[in-house]
Scaffold this motif. Structure first.
Motif, PDB file in Angstrom:
ATOM      1  N   CYS A   9       0.936  -1.141  -0.089  1.00 31.51           N
ATOM      2  CA  CYS A   9       0.065   0.160  -0.118  1.00 31.51           C
ATOM      3  C   CYS A   9       0.798   1.288  -0.006  1.00 31.51           C
ATOM      4  N   LEU A  11      -0.033   4.024   0.819  1.00 34.53           N
ATOM      5  CA  LEU A  11      -0.263   4.805   2.088  1.00 34.53           C
ATOM      6  C   LEU A  11       0.097   4.303   3.316  1.00 34.53           C
ATOM      7  N   CYS A  12      -0.133   3.094   3.847  1.00 38.06           N
ATOM      8  CA  CYS A  12       0.083   2.438   4.979  1.00 38.06           C
ATOM      9  C   CYS A  12       1.413   1.672   5.073  1.00 38.06           C
ATOM     10  N   CYS A  25      -6.009  -1.081  -0.917  1.00 36.17           N
ATOM     11  CA  CYS A  25      -5.773  -1.689   0.149  1.00 36.17           C
ATOM     12  C   CYS A  25      -6.927  -1.869   1.107  1.00 36.17           C
ATOM     13  N   ASN A  27      -7.232  -1.847   4.174  1.00 37.16           N
ATOM     14  CA  ASN A  27      -7.187  -0.875   5.457  1.00 37.16           C
ATOM     15  C   ASN A  27      -7.585   0.591   4.984  1.00 37.16           C
ATOM     16  N   CYS A  28      -6.928   1.007   3.853  1.00 37.00           N
ATOM     17  CA  CYS A  28      -7.105   2.451   3.600  1.00 37.00           C
ATOM     18  C   CYS A  28      -8.112   2.630   2.651  1.00 37.00           C
TER      19      CYS A  28
HETATM   20 ZN   LIG Z   1      -3.008   1.036   3.140  1.00 40.91          ZN
END
Ligand SMILES: [Zn+2]
Ligand SMILES: *Cc1c(COP(=O)(O)O)cnc(C)c1O
Length: 415
Positions: A9, A11-12, A25, A27-28
């Protein structure tokens, strides 16, 4: 997929097994765009100078171990995507004041733009998953490209376009048999509606930003460039930017080559935007987060007010020690005329924007006259004849006699 280690990902930074995620992702969410990470030490056995020299496949699939597909079974039925010509400019370099200039002619792809490289992957992935419908939103080229390759492989397409999409591109889609949804709004509206419809109906998603495998398709431009220049790339690679997938793909291709030991350094990337829609350029110049921009430019393919692949695109410029530039529509029209009249190449506005951007970067001293550059001519001029017409002086009709003719030729400086 044999050489894919995982998806990371942007981002994370968490990593995922490709079998456990569909697009972004978990999560995101939608912002969590995934990057494909490869096992380069294993890849070195199959992608190396010897293997490439011995390859008889002159299409993007010559790099199939570096692409995220499960099998090569359907590739031979596809229209030929990639291995587009790379021309060395003979005159244009001198007239714009740069030591060495190359032009990668992506208009030679089957549907006339660089989008075919992403669509090729989308069609193969849809076939792998037994999907019968592929959908996308597009300013024009992604859709005409998808419709083209889906038609060839017997798949259906549902396509979301903004009302303003140029007629040449819309005609292509229709002729390729797509179901067209012309949305009363801009590209942002078309994108949003496509997203909802894809979620509801479960179609295969060819929105390039959120589908990590599509940028991998686009990276084949970089892989070809390296081979065509004998692994000795120009200092700069110049490309126009809308969503950011093309520039991200270029960077990824060079990154792969670097990690495979095939190139010693990654060239600088110059991202070109139109002044009428320049969210990346604005963010870069003002050193602030990306902000939504109006979509007001003749270069419809890069009229993207909310870029869908911002992190990868910004990293591509940053990590390659490149830069961003914005140019006016007038400079784009001039560049279209220059490409046509000095090299015999006909680009749509976003395709000629790379030349205009290079000229502006030379004027600003971002690129130096003793350096070398490659411009990516991303799309064919025949897709948008209305804008091309603007580069033409009024056409004078003469009487059908020799005196009138000679007077005219004299005026034109021909005799
Ligand atoms: Zn993520
Ligand atoms: C899509 C496109 C671009 C820009 O690519 P992004 O991935 O949207 O940045 C540039 N030129 C042409 C002709 C295109 O079709």
């Amino acid at each position: 997929m044999k050489y894919v280690k995982h998806l990371r990902c942007t981002l994370c930074q968490k990593t995922f097994n490709p079998n456990h995620v569909s697009y972004t992702c978990p999560n995101c969410g939608i912002e969590g765009i995934l990057e494909v990470e490869f096992d380069y030490s294993a890849l070195k056995n199959v992608i190396n100078t010897k293997a490439l020299i011995n390859s008889h496949d002159f299409s993007m699939w010559r790099y199939s171990p570096l692409l995220c597909i499960e099998s090569t079974q359907n590739l031979s039925s596809m229209l030929k995507i990639g291995w587009t010509p790379l021309y060395r400019a003979n005159r244009l370099n001198k007239s714009i004041g740069i030591n060495e200039l190359y032009i990668k002619d992506e208009s030679a792809n089957p549907s006339g733009s660089t989008k075919d490289r992403a669509s090729g992957i989308a069609v193969i992935k849809a076939l792998e998953q037994n999907a019968s419908i592929i959908a996308c939103s597009s300013t024009g080229n992604a859709a005409s490209s998808l419709a083209c390759h889906a038609s060839r492989m017997g798949l259906k397409t549902v396509i979301f376009i903004p009302k303003r999409a140029p007629i040449g591109k819309v005609t292509q889609m229709s002729l390729y048999g797509a179901t067209l949804v012309s949305v009363d709004g801009d590209y942002k509206s078309a994108y949003q509606l496509s997203k909802k419809a894809i979620e509801q109906h479960g179609w295969y998603n060819r929105n390039a930003a959120i589908n990590p495998y599509l940028v991998e398709g686009k990276k084949t431009v970089a892989l070809e460039l390296a081979e065509q220049l004998n692994f000795s790339l120009t200092d700069w690679i110049v490309v126009s930017v809308g969503d950011g997938c093309t520039i991200a793909g270029l960077y990824k291709g060079f990154y792969d080559l670097f990690h495979l030991g095939l190139i010693k350094k990654i060239p600088h990337l110059l991202g070109v935007q139109s002044e009428g829609c320049a969210p990346f350029y604005q963010a870069y110049i003002n050193d602030e987060p990306l902000q939504e921009a109006l979509e007001d430019t003749i270069a419809d393919s890069i009229a993207v007010g909310i870029p869908r692949n911002p992190i990868k695109a910004m990293n591509a410029v940053k990590n390659s020690h490149g830069s961003w530039i914005a140019i006016s529509d007038i400079l784009i029209l001039n560049a279209m005329h220059t490409l046509g009249s000095s090299e015999g190449l006909f680009a749509e506005p976003a395709g000629a924007a790379s030349l205009a951007g290079l000229q502006e970067a030379l004027a600003k001293g971002i690129i130096k006259p003793d350096e070398s550059a490659t411009i990516i001519m991303t799309g064919n001029g025949l897709k948008d004849p209305k804008n091309a017409e603007k580069t033409m002086p009024p056409l004078k009709t003469i009487k059908d006699d020799l005196n009138s003719l000679n007077e005219y030729l004299n005026q034109k400086g021909v005799i």
